[in-house]
Design a protein around this motif. Sequence first.
Motif, PDB file in Angstrom:
ATOM      1  N   ALA A 125      25.236  13.807  36.059  1.00 24.05           N
ATOM      2  CA  ALA A 125      24.781  15.131  35.630  1.00 24.05           C
ATOM      3  C   ALA A 125      23.911  15.019  34.384  1.00 24.05           C
ATOM      4  CB  ALA A 125      25.977  16.033  35.366  1.00 24.05           C
ATOM      5  N   GLU A 126      24.288  14.124  33.486  1.00 24.97           N
ATOM      6  CA  GLU A 126      23.511  13.932  32.261  1.00 24.97           C
ATOM      7  C   GLU A 126      22.128  13.372  32.572  1.00 24.97           C
ATOM      8  OE1 GLU A 126      26.170  11.427  30.147  1.00 24.97           O
ATOM      9  OE2 GLU A 126      27.466  13.079  29.475  1.00 24.97           O
ATOM     10  N   ALA A 127      22.021  12.546  33.608  1.00 21.52           N
ATOM     11  CA  ALA A 127      20.724  11.985  34.006  1.00 21.52           C
ATOM     12  C   ALA A 127      19.785  13.087  34.493  1.00 21.52           C
ATOM     13  CB  ALA A 127      20.908  10.927  35.093  1.00 21.52           C
ATOM     14  N   THR A 128      20.330  14.051  35.230  1.00 18.16           N
ATOM     15  CA  THR A 128      19.485  15.159  35.675  1.00 18.16           C
ATOM     16  C   THR A 128      19.021  15.986  34.480  1.00 18.16           C
ATOM     17  OG1 THR A 128      21.319  16.709  36.039  1.00 18.16           O
ATOM     18  CG2 THR A 128      20.728  15.279  37.874  1.00 18.16           C
ATOM     19  N   ALA A 129      19.910  16.175  33.513  1.00 22.96           N
ATOM     20  CA  ALA A 129      19.547  16.957  32.327  1.00 22.96           C
ATOM     21  C   ALA A 129      18.448  16.266  31.527  1.00 22.96           C
ATOM     22  CB  ALA A 129      20.777  17.184  31.451  1.00 22.96           C
ATOM     23  N   ALA A 130      18.526  14.940  31.417  1.00 23.48           N
ATOM     24  CA  ALA A 130      17.524  14.189  30.668  1.00 23.48           C
ATOM     25  C   ALA A 130      16.163  14.275  31.343  1.00 23.48           C
ATOM     26  CB  ALA A 130      17.958  12.733  30.533  1.00 23.48           C
ATOM     27  N   ALA A 131      16.135  14.148  32.672  1.00 17.36           N
ATOM     28  CA  ALA A 131      14.867  14.240  33.403  1.00 17.36           C
ATOM     29  C   ALA A 131      14.289  15.647  33.301  1.00 17.36           C
ATOM     30  CB  ALA A 131      15.079  13.856  34.867  1.00 17.36           C
ATOM     31  N   ALA A 132      15.162  16.652  33.378  1.00 14.63           N
ATOM     32  CA  ALA A 132      14.710  18.038  33.291  1.00 14.63           C
ATOM     33  C   ALA A 132      14.098  18.335  31.932  1.00 14.63           C
ATOM     34  CB  ALA A 132      15.870  18.986  33.566  1.00 14.63           C
ATOM     35  N   ALA A 133      14.732  17.830  30.875  1.00 12.01           N
ATOM     36  CA  ALA A 133      14.252  18.086  29.518  1.00 12.01           C
ATOM     37  C   ALA A 133      12.853  17.517  29.309  1.00 12.01           C
ATOM     38  CB  ALA A 133      15.222  17.499  28.503  1.00 12.01           C
ATOM     39  N   LYS A 134      12.531  16.446  30.009  1.00 11.83           N
ATOM     40  CA  LYS A 134      11.209  15.833  29.911  1.00 11.83           C
ATOM     41  C   LYS A 134      10.178  16.536  30.796  1.00 11.83           C
ATOM     42  CE  LYS A 134      13.081  11.189  29.024  1.00 11.83           C
ATOM     43  NZ  LYS A 134      13.213   9.817  29.577  1.00 11.83           N
ATOM     44  N   GLY A 135      10.656  17.423  31.651  1.00 10.22           N
ATOM     45  CA  GLY A 135       9.745  18.082  32.586  1.00 10.22           C
ATOM     46  C   GLY A 135       9.270  17.156  33.686  1.00 10.22           C
ATOM     47  N   ASP A 136      10.012  16.076  33.923  1.00 10.40           N
ATOM     48  CA  ASP A 136       9.638  15.089  34.939  1.00 10.40           C
ATOM     49  C   ASP A 136      10.266  15.505  36.265  1.00 10.40           C
ATOM     50  OD1 ASP A 136       9.257  12.900  36.585  1.00 10.40           O
ATOM     51  OD2 ASP A 136       9.593  11.433  34.992  1.00 10.40           O
ATOM     52  N   ARG A 137       9.508  16.246  37.078  1.00  2.89           N
ATOM     53  CA  ARG A 137      10.079  16.777  38.309  1.00  2.89           C
ATOM     54  C   ARG A 137      10.468  15.676  39.287  1.00  2.89           C
ATOM     55  NH1 ARG A 137       8.361  18.954  43.405  1.00  2.89           N
ATOM     56  NH2 ARG A 137       9.921  20.460  44.104  1.00  2.89           N
ATOM     57  N   ALA A 138       9.640  14.635  39.405  1.00  2.00           N
ATOM     58  CA  ALA A 138       9.957  13.548  40.331  1.00  2.00           C
ATOM     59  C   ALA A 138      11.277  12.883  39.954  1.00  2.00           C
ATOM     60  CB  ALA A 138       8.829  12.517  40.344  1.00  2.00           C
ATOM     61  N   ALA A 139      11.449  12.564  38.669  1.00  2.00           N
ATOM     62  CA  ALA A 139      12.692  11.937  38.210  1.00  2.00           C
ATOM     63  C   ALA A 139      13.862  12.895  38.357  1.00  2.00           C
ATOM     64  CB  ALA A 139      12.556  11.494  36.764  1.00  2.00           C
ATOM     65  N   TYR A 140      13.610  14.180  38.109  1.00  3.91           N
ATOM     66  CA  TYR A 140      14.691  15.155  38.231  1.00  3.91           C
ATOM     67  C   TYR A 140      15.183  15.242  39.678  1.00  3.91           C
ATOM     68  CZ  TYR A 140      17.383  19.363  38.611  1.00  3.91           C
ATOM     69  OH  TYR A 140      18.403  20.226  38.892  1.00  3.91           O
ATOM     70  N   LEU A 141      14.261  15.351  40.626  1.00  3.97           N
ATOM     71  CA  LEU A 141      14.659  15.492  42.016  1.00  3.97           C
ATOM     72  C   LEU A 141      15.413  14.262  42.516  1.00  3.97           C
ATOM     73  CD1 LEU A 141      11.567  17.256  43.623  1.00  3.97           C
ATOM     74  CD2 LEU A 141      13.676  18.251  42.745  1.00  3.97           C
ATOM     75  N   ASP A 185      12.987  25.899  34.487  1.00  7.55           N
ATOM     76  CA  ASP A 185      13.711  25.991  35.752  1.00  7.55           C
ATOM     77  C   ASP A 185      14.548  24.740  35.984  1.00  7.55           C
ATOM     78  OD1 ASP A 185      12.503  28.459  36.324  1.00  7.55           O
ATOM     79  OD2 ASP A 185      10.771  27.466  37.232  1.00  7.55           O
ATOM     80  N   LEU A 186      13.952  23.577  35.704  1.00 10.04           N
ATOM     81  CA  LEU A 186      14.670  22.320  35.883  1.00 10.04           C
ATOM     82  C   LEU A 186      15.863  22.233  34.950  1.00 10.04           C
ATOM     83  CD1 LEU A 186      11.694  19.776  36.213  1.00 10.04           C
ATOM     84  CD2 LEU A 186      12.929  20.975  38.029  1.00 10.04           C
ATOM     85  N   VAL A 187      15.670  22.643  33.703  1.00  8.49           N
ATOM     86  CA  VAL A 187      16.755  22.595  32.717  1.00  8.49           C
ATOM     87  C   VAL A 187      17.914  23.492  33.156  1.00  8.49           C
ATOM     88  CG1 VAL A 187      17.406  23.195  30.346  1.00  8.49           C
ATOM     89  CG2 VAL A 187      15.262  21.975  30.784  1.00  8.49           C
ATOM     90  N   ALA A 188      17.584  24.673  33.668  1.00 10.78           N
ATOM     91  CA  ALA A 188      18.624  25.592  34.129  1.00 10.78           C
ATOM     92  C   ALA A 188      19.384  25.010  35.317  1.00 10.78           C
ATOM     93  CB  ALA A 188      18.010  26.937  34.497  1.00 10.78           C
ATOM     94  N   ASP A 189      18.653  24.399  36.251  1.00  8.57           N
ATOM     95  CA  ASP A 189      19.303  23.779  37.404  1.00  8.57           C
ATOM     96  C   ASP A 189      20.206  22.627  36.966  1.00  8.57           C
ATOM     97  OD1 ASP A 189      18.153  25.474  39.232  1.00  8.57           O
ATOM     98  OD2 ASP A 189      16.492  24.137  39.715  1.00  8.57           O
ATOM     99  N   ALA A 190      19.721  21.826  36.029  1.00  9.95           N
ATOM    100  CA  ALA A 190      20.499  20.682  35.557  1.00  9.95           C
ATOM    101  C   ALA A 190      21.796  21.141  34.891  1.00  9.95           C
ATOM    102  CB  ALA A 190      19.674  19.850  34.585  1.00  9.95           C
ATOM    103  N   ALA A 191      21.737  22.246  34.167  1.00 11.18           N
ATOM    104  CA  ALA A 191      22.935  22.767  33.503  1.00 11.18           C
ATOM    105  C   ALA A 191      24.005  23.149  34.524  1.00 11.18           C
ATOM    106  CB  ALA A 191      22.565  23.967  32.641  1.00 11.18           C
ATOM    107  N   GLU A 192      23.583  23.549  35.718  1.00 11.24           N
ATOM    108  CA  GLU A 192      24.537  23.916  36.761  1.00 11.24           C
ATOM    109  C   GLU A 192      25.356  22.720  37.224  1.00 11.24           C
ATOM    110  OE1 GLU A 192      22.187  25.749  39.770  1.00 11.24           O
ATOM    111  OE2 GLU A 192      21.846  27.581  38.623  1.00 11.24           O
ATOM    112  N   HIS A 193      24.786  21.514  37.123  1.00 11.35           N
ATOM    113  CA  HIS A 193      25.536  20.319  37.511  1.00 11.35           C
ATOM    114  C   HIS A 193      26.772  20.139  36.637  1.00 11.35           C
ATOM    115  CE1 HIS A 193      21.547  18.565  39.209  1.00 11.35           C
ATOM    116  NE2 HIS A 193      22.203  19.220  40.136  1.00 11.35           N
ATOM    117  N   MET A 194      26.581  20.241  35.328  1.00  9.93           N
ATOM    118  CA  MET A 194      27.705  20.058  34.417  1.00  9.93           C
ATOM    119  C   MET A 194      28.729  21.177  34.596  1.00  9.93           C
ATOM    120  SD  MET A 194      28.449  17.592  32.355  1.00  9.93           S
ATOM    121  CE  MET A 194      26.901  16.908  31.735  1.00  9.93           C
TER     122      MET A 194
END
Length: 220
Positions: A125-141, A185-194
């Motif tokens: 979950a933390e990995a998704t949050a880190a990718a989202a914070a960078k705005g890296d959509r490919a890494a986030y997905l 949007d990515l940051v909000a989605d990542a927060a849902e994981h945690m």
Amino acid sequence: MEPRDPSAVPVARQSPRRHSVRGQILDALRDALVGGELTPGEVYSAPALADRFGVSPTPVREAMQQLAGEGAVEVVPNRGFRVARRSARELAELAEVRALLEVPVMLSLARAVAPERWARLRPFAEATAAAAAKGDRAAYLESDRTFHQSVLSLAGNQQLVVVADELHRRAQWPLACGRAVRTADLVADAAEHMALLDALAARELDVVESLVREHFTSGA
């Protein structure tokens, strides 16, 4: 519509992550789809893409055939491959199917899995949050798919993981026409994981179901 000149598509800059040439090309094409560098509705020829990558057309065709099987592109006889257009309705249907598959599994896991086991998944979950914070959509997905795989794997059903992952890929790209994804949007989605992990550990079934459905609706 004529095949698009791939010289305008910077897909060759992607770094290889697999040992085979076909795997390298597949990874690069997936990244280009995620990044919007391959445009929905455009036709790309395998020989022209092969020239761009500096490989023969064969691994490009093989990679494109796999993407066709995943619903990301369509075969255009004697011309190449057209990037599929994903409508808002199709995305909504995929979200519904994913919910039908995963919600019951998540609820079952919430009842059966010990709370401390969920803590072990927090790095995903933390990995998704880190990718989202960078705005890296490919890494986030990519990290988003890994998170879902790690959760579903606790059910002990490998076929479930495979089927759910295929649906996940189909829901991720190509985006619906006109749809934009912001870093927020990515940051909000990542927060849902945690939040989901916390609800699973606390065995809050209503919260688990709500979070999973909302997460799919948001497109993650």
